[in-house]
Design a protein around this motif. Structure first.
Motif, PDB file in Angstrom:
ATOM      1  N   VAL A 217      -4.244  13.496   1.074  1.00  0.00           N
ATOM      2  CA  VAL A 217      -5.249  14.216   0.287  1.00  0.00           C
ATOM      3  C   VAL A 217      -5.390  15.595   0.917  1.00  0.00           C
ATOM      4  CG1 VAL A 217      -7.605  14.218  -0.598  1.00  0.00           C
ATOM      5  CG2 VAL A 217      -6.439  12.038  -0.173  1.00  0.00           C
ATOM      6  N   GLY A 218      -4.867  16.612   0.269  1.00  0.00           N
ATOM      7  CA  GLY A 218      -4.836  17.928   0.893  1.00  0.00           C
ATOM      8  C   GLY A 218      -3.918  17.881   2.109  1.00  0.00           C
ATOM      9  N   GLU A 219      -4.450  18.226   3.271  1.00  0.00           N
ATOM     10  CA  GLU A 219      -3.650  18.175   4.499  1.00  0.00           C
ATOM     11  C   GLU A 219      -3.931  16.921   5.317  1.00  0.00           C
ATOM     12  OE1 GLU A 219      -1.159  20.316   5.128  1.00  0.00           O
ATOM     13  OE2 GLU A 219      -1.705  21.038   3.127  1.00  0.00           O
ATOM     14  N   LYS A 220      -4.854  16.081   4.845  1.00  0.00           N
ATOM     15  CA  LYS A 220      -5.220  14.872   5.588  1.00  0.00           C
ATOM     16  C   LYS A 220      -4.558  13.636   4.989  1.00  0.00           C
ATOM     17  CE  LYS A 220      -9.741  16.611   7.078  1.00  0.00           C
ATOM     18  NZ  LYS A 220     -11.217  16.393   7.028  1.00  0.00           N
ATOM     19  N   VAL A 221      -4.296  12.641   5.829  1.00  0.00           N
ATOM     20  CA  VAL A 221      -3.772  11.359   5.373  1.00  0.00           C
ATOM     21  C   VAL A 221      -4.876  10.314   5.530  1.00  0.00           C
ATOM     22  CG1 VAL A 221      -2.072   9.534   5.759  1.00  0.00           C
ATOM     23  CG2 VAL A 221      -1.390  11.941   5.967  1.00  0.00           C
ATOM     24  N   LYS A 222      -5.238   9.677   4.418  1.00  0.00           N
ATOM     25  CA  LYS A 222      -6.315   8.686   4.423  1.00  0.00           C
ATOM     26  C   LYS A 222      -5.761   7.321   4.052  1.00  0.00           C
ATOM     27  CE  LYS A 222      -9.850  12.080   3.079  1.00  0.00           C
ATOM     28  NZ  LYS A 222     -10.964  12.380   2.155  1.00  0.00           N
ATOM     29  N   THR A 223      -6.288   6.274   4.696  1.00  0.00           N
ATOM     30  CA  THR A 223      -5.909   4.910   4.344  1.00  0.00           C
ATOM     31  C   THR A 223      -6.865   4.394   3.279  1.00  0.00           C
ATOM     32  OG1 THR A 223      -5.052   4.496   6.566  1.00  0.00           O
ATOM     33  CG2 THR A 223      -5.560   2.572   5.223  1.00  0.00           C
ATOM     34  N   MET A 224      -6.298   3.868   2.185  1.00  0.00           N
ATOM     35  CA  MET A 224      -7.126   3.389   1.075  1.00  0.00           C
ATOM     36  C   MET A 224      -6.650   2.023   0.598  1.00  0.00           C
ATOM     37  SD  MET A 224      -7.598   6.705  -1.424  1.00  0.00           S
ATOM     38  CE  MET A 224      -7.711   8.371  -0.750  1.00  0.00           C
ATOM     39  N   ASP A 225      -7.578   1.267   0.050  1.00  0.00           N
ATOM     40  CA  ASP A 225      -7.233   0.047  -0.674  1.00  0.00           C
ATOM     41  C   ASP A 225      -6.593   0.457  -1.995  1.00  0.00           C
ATOM     42  OD1 ASP A 225      -7.780  -2.945  -1.441  1.00  0.00           O
ATOM     43  OD2 ASP A 225      -8.587  -1.745  -3.091  1.00  0.00           O
ATOM     44  N   LEU A 226      -5.539  -0.240  -2.403  1.00  0.00           N
ATOM     45  CA  LEU A 226      -4.802   0.130  -3.613  1.00  0.00           C
ATOM     46  C   LEU A 226      -5.702   0.230  -4.841  1.00  0.00           C
ATOM     47  CD1 LEU A 226      -2.249   0.622  -5.315  1.00  0.00           C
ATOM     48  CD2 LEU A 226      -1.917  -1.853  -5.387  1.00  0.00           C
ATOM     49  N   GLU A 227      -6.534  -0.789  -5.080  1.00  0.00           N
ATOM     50  CA  GLU A 227      -7.350  -0.786  -6.295  1.00  0.00           C
ATOM     51  C   GLU A 227      -8.411   0.305  -6.272  1.00  0.00           C
ATOM     52  OE1 GLU A 227      -6.416  -2.902  -8.855  1.00  0.00           O
ATOM     53  OE2 GLU A 227      -4.788  -3.520  -7.545  1.00  0.00           O
ATOM     54  N   GLN A 228      -8.949   0.615  -5.073  1.00  0.00           N
ATOM     55  CA  GLN A 228      -9.902   1.721  -4.970  1.00  0.00           C
ATOM     56  C   GLN A 228      -9.201   3.063  -5.212  1.00  0.00           C
ATOM     57  OE1 GLN A 228     -11.396   0.492  -1.016  1.00  0.00           O
ATOM     58  NE2 GLN A 228     -13.441   0.658  -1.890  1.00  0.00           N
ATOM     59  N   TYR A 229      -8.012   3.207  -4.638  1.00  0.00           N
ATOM     60  CA  TYR A 229      -7.218   4.424  -4.849  1.00  0.00           C
ATOM     61  C   TYR A 229      -6.932   4.628  -6.334  1.00  0.00           C
ATOM     62  CZ  TYR A 229      -2.753   6.885  -5.471  1.00  0.00           C
ATOM     63  OH  TYR A 229      -1.764   7.695  -5.935  1.00  0.00           O
ATOM     64  N   LEU A 230      -6.617   3.534  -7.032  1.00  0.00           N
ATOM     65  CA  LEU A 230      -6.271   3.635  -8.458  1.00  0.00           C
ATOM     66  C   LEU A 230      -7.419   4.162  -9.302  1.00  0.00           C
ATOM     67  CD1 LEU A 230      -4.179   0.375  -9.019  1.00  0.00           C
ATOM     68  CD2 LEU A 230      -3.338   2.735  -8.988  1.00  0.00           C
ATOM     69  N   TRP A 231      -8.645   3.884  -8.889  1.00  0.00           N
ATOM     70  CA  TRP A 231      -9.793   4.409  -9.635  1.00  0.00           C
ATOM     71  C   TRP A 231      -9.700   5.935  -9.709  1.00  0.00           C
ATOM     72  CZ3 TRP A 231     -13.799   7.681 -10.056  1.00  0.00           C
ATOM     73  CH2 TRP A 231     -14.825   7.359 -10.954  1.00  0.00           C
ATOM     74  N   GLY A 232      -9.389   6.546  -8.572  1.00  0.00           N
ATOM     75  CA  GLY A 232      -9.293   8.005  -8.526  1.00  0.00           C
ATOM     76  C   GLY A 232      -8.116   8.552  -9.309  1.00  0.00           C
ATOM     77  N   VAL A 233      -7.029   7.747  -9.416  1.00  0.00           N
ATOM     78  CA  VAL A 233      -5.873   8.174 -10.200  1.00  0.00           C
ATOM     79  C   VAL A 233      -6.199   8.146 -11.691  1.00  0.00           C
ATOM     80  CG1 VAL A 233      -3.469   7.700 -10.820  1.00  0.00           C
ATOM     81  CG2 VAL A 233      -4.221   7.386  -8.458  1.00  0.00           C
ATOM     82  N   VAL A 234      -6.723   7.023 -12.165  1.00  0.00           N
ATOM     83  CA  VAL A 234      -7.051   6.908 -13.595  1.00  0.00           C
ATOM     84  C   VAL A 234      -8.095   7.958 -13.979  1.00  0.00           C
ATOM     85  CG1 VAL A 234      -7.948   5.400 -15.415  1.00  0.00           C
ATOM     86  CG2 VAL A 234      -6.440   4.459 -13.650  1.00  0.00           C
ATOM     87  N   ALA A 235      -9.073   8.168 -13.104  1.00  0.00           N
ATOM     88  CA  ALA A 235     -10.123   9.162 -13.371  1.00  0.00           C
ATOM     89  C   ALA A 235      -9.559  10.577 -13.461  1.00  0.00           C
ATOM     90  CB  ALA A 235     -11.196   9.094 -12.287  1.00  0.00           C
ATOM     91  N   ALA A 236      -8.498  10.861 -12.707  1.00  0.00           N
ATOM     92  CA  ALA A 236      -7.907  12.201 -12.697  1.00  0.00           C
ATOM     93  C   ALA A 236      -6.851  12.374 -13.786  1.00  0.00           C
ATOM     94  CB  ALA A 236      -7.269  12.478 -11.339  1.00  0.00           C
ATOM     95  N   GLU A 237      -6.194  11.271 -14.151  1.00  0.00           N
ATOM     96  CA  GLU A 237      -5.021  11.376 -15.010  1.00  0.00           C
ATOM     97  C   GLU A 237      -5.278  11.178 -16.509  1.00  0.00           C
ATOM     98  OE1 GLU A 237      -2.258  12.527 -14.293  1.00  0.00           O
ATOM     99  OE2 GLU A 237      -1.481  11.891 -12.354  1.00  0.00           O
ATOM    100  N   MET A 238      -6.333  10.442 -16.867  1.00  0.00           N
ATOM    101  CA  MET A 238      -6.558  10.159 -18.293  1.00  0.00           C
ATOM    102  C   MET A 238      -8.027  10.367 -18.652  1.00  0.00           C
ATOM    103  SD  MET A 238      -5.743   6.671 -20.513  1.00  0.00           S
ATOM    104  CE  MET A 238      -4.021   7.041 -20.895  1.00  0.00           C
ATOM    105  N   PRO A 239      -8.316  11.030 -19.774  1.00  0.00           N
ATOM    106  CA  PRO A 239      -9.716  11.183 -20.183  1.00  0.00           C
ATOM    107  C   PRO A 239     -10.402   9.828 -20.320  1.00  0.00           C
ATOM    108  CG  PRO A 239      -8.310  12.612 -21.478  1.00  0.00           C
ATOM    109  CD  PRO A 239      -7.395  11.718 -20.689  1.00  0.00           C
ATOM    110  N   ALA A 240     -11.559   9.678 -19.702  1.00  0.00           N
ATOM    111  CA  ALA A 240     -12.269   8.395 -19.731  1.00  0.00           C
ATOM    112  C   ALA A 240     -12.825   8.071 -21.111  1.00  0.00           C
ATOM    113  CB  ALA A 240     -13.397   8.397 -18.697  1.00  0.00           C
TER     114      ALA A 240
END
Length: 308
Positions: free
Chosen positions: A35-58
């Motif tokens: 994320v930017g210049e940092k590397v963060k550890t995330m749970d897959l399903e939590q990470y996916l929330w941010g992808v769907v929110a960024a990639e497709m109109p809700a």
């Protein structure tokens, strides 16, 4: 091959439902996200929330959001198994031209105005929860689940765009219309001088010395009837290159020159490969389920739980 979506514009629409932040569950997959210049550890399903929110109109249909969640989960697993040389210390990054776009829960909620944010958040959480663990496979491997914002009536095959045939990324019909897609048609005009300078930077040997109107020759089309390349100054120039050089919304384009300016008429948004997001929403409006949508856009695939 970047997924590279079109950051589809958000339609103005309200939605009911209570706020619900994504939660981690047992037996989860973790990944390292740049994320930017940092590397963060995330749970897959939590990470996916941010992808769907960024990639497709809700505001899109629930089944389209579910299809997006499965495609994003699949692409993430694909990327974990096929690391990008751009970020060796992370499984995936948040640059949509390399991997997938991503936005934090707090930033997304802040960007949504008023009460509709809670309903949108609930829709995305539901899409992820109801598809938990579902992945698109081809020959028992997660696919490179490319997606884009909007097609010009047909998607494009991977070979046409990236020069390499991929069995499950073939050209298929896509039902979105001008009425459904913001800026479905777009027009970009550049001066003849700017066009010449830009094209010569990519093709130094192209012959652009005669009258500008005569620079442009034969147009080649793919099996779906979409333009693939244009003869310009004796050089066959792929429309995907024109898209990149002139920052156009897609490679489905035609060109006109009046002697002083070059005008591009562009249809759709994105590279055109894999799932069309607006097409997915159109199919969902017709009553298609997420599985139907994904099997339409990805040829010969199987959708099943990653636990099997």
């Amino acid at each position: 091959e970047p997924v590279e979506t079109g950051e589809a514009e958000e339609p103005e629409e309200s939605s009911d439902g209570s706020d619900a932040a994504p939660t981690a569950k047992a037996k989860s997959v973790t990944l390292k996200v740049k994320v930017g210049e940092k590397v963060k550890t995330m749970d897959l399903e939590q990470y996916l929330w941010g992808v769907v929110a960024a990639e497709m109109p809700a505001a899109f249909e629930q089944e389209a959001l579910k299809a997006q969640a499965i495609a994003a989960r699949t692409y993430t697993l694909y990327r974990m198994q096929n690391p990008s040389p751009n970020h060796t210390k992370a499984d995936i990054c948040t640059d949509s031209t390399c991997c997938q776009a991503w936005i934090s829960y707090d930033d997304r909620m802040e960007a949504w105005s008023g009460s509709k944010g809670k309903g949108y958040a609930k829709k995305i959480t539901t899409a992820i929860e109801e598809t938990r663990g579902q992945v698109i496979y081809y020959r028992d491997k997660p696919i490179m689940a490319a997606f884009h914002a909007a097609s010009a009536g047909m998607t494009k095959g991977a070979e046409e765009v990236w020069g390499r045939d991929v069995a499950y990324l073939q050209a298929v019909k896509s039902p979105e219309t001008e009425e459904q897609v913001p800026n479905y048609y777009s027009v970009v005009t550049v001066s003849v001088e700017q066009f010449k300078k830009t094209l010569l930077s990519r093709y130094p040997k192209v012959k652009l010395d005669k009258k500008p109107k005569k620079w442009f020759g034969k147009v080649s089309y793919d099996d779906g009837g979409l333009p693939v390349s244009i003869q310009i100054g004796g050089q066959e120039v792929p429309t995907s290159v024109l898209r990149s050089l002139f920052d156009l919304r897609s490679a489905s384009l035609t060109v006109e020159c009046d002697g002083e300016n070059v005008t591009f008429y562009v249809t759709g948004y994105g590279h055109g490969v894999g799932m069309s997001q607006y097409g997915a929403n159109a199919l969902a409006k017709e009553g298609k389920k997420a599985k139907d949508i994904l099997e339409h856009y990805y040829t010969g695939v199987e959708i099943r739980s990653m636990d099997r």
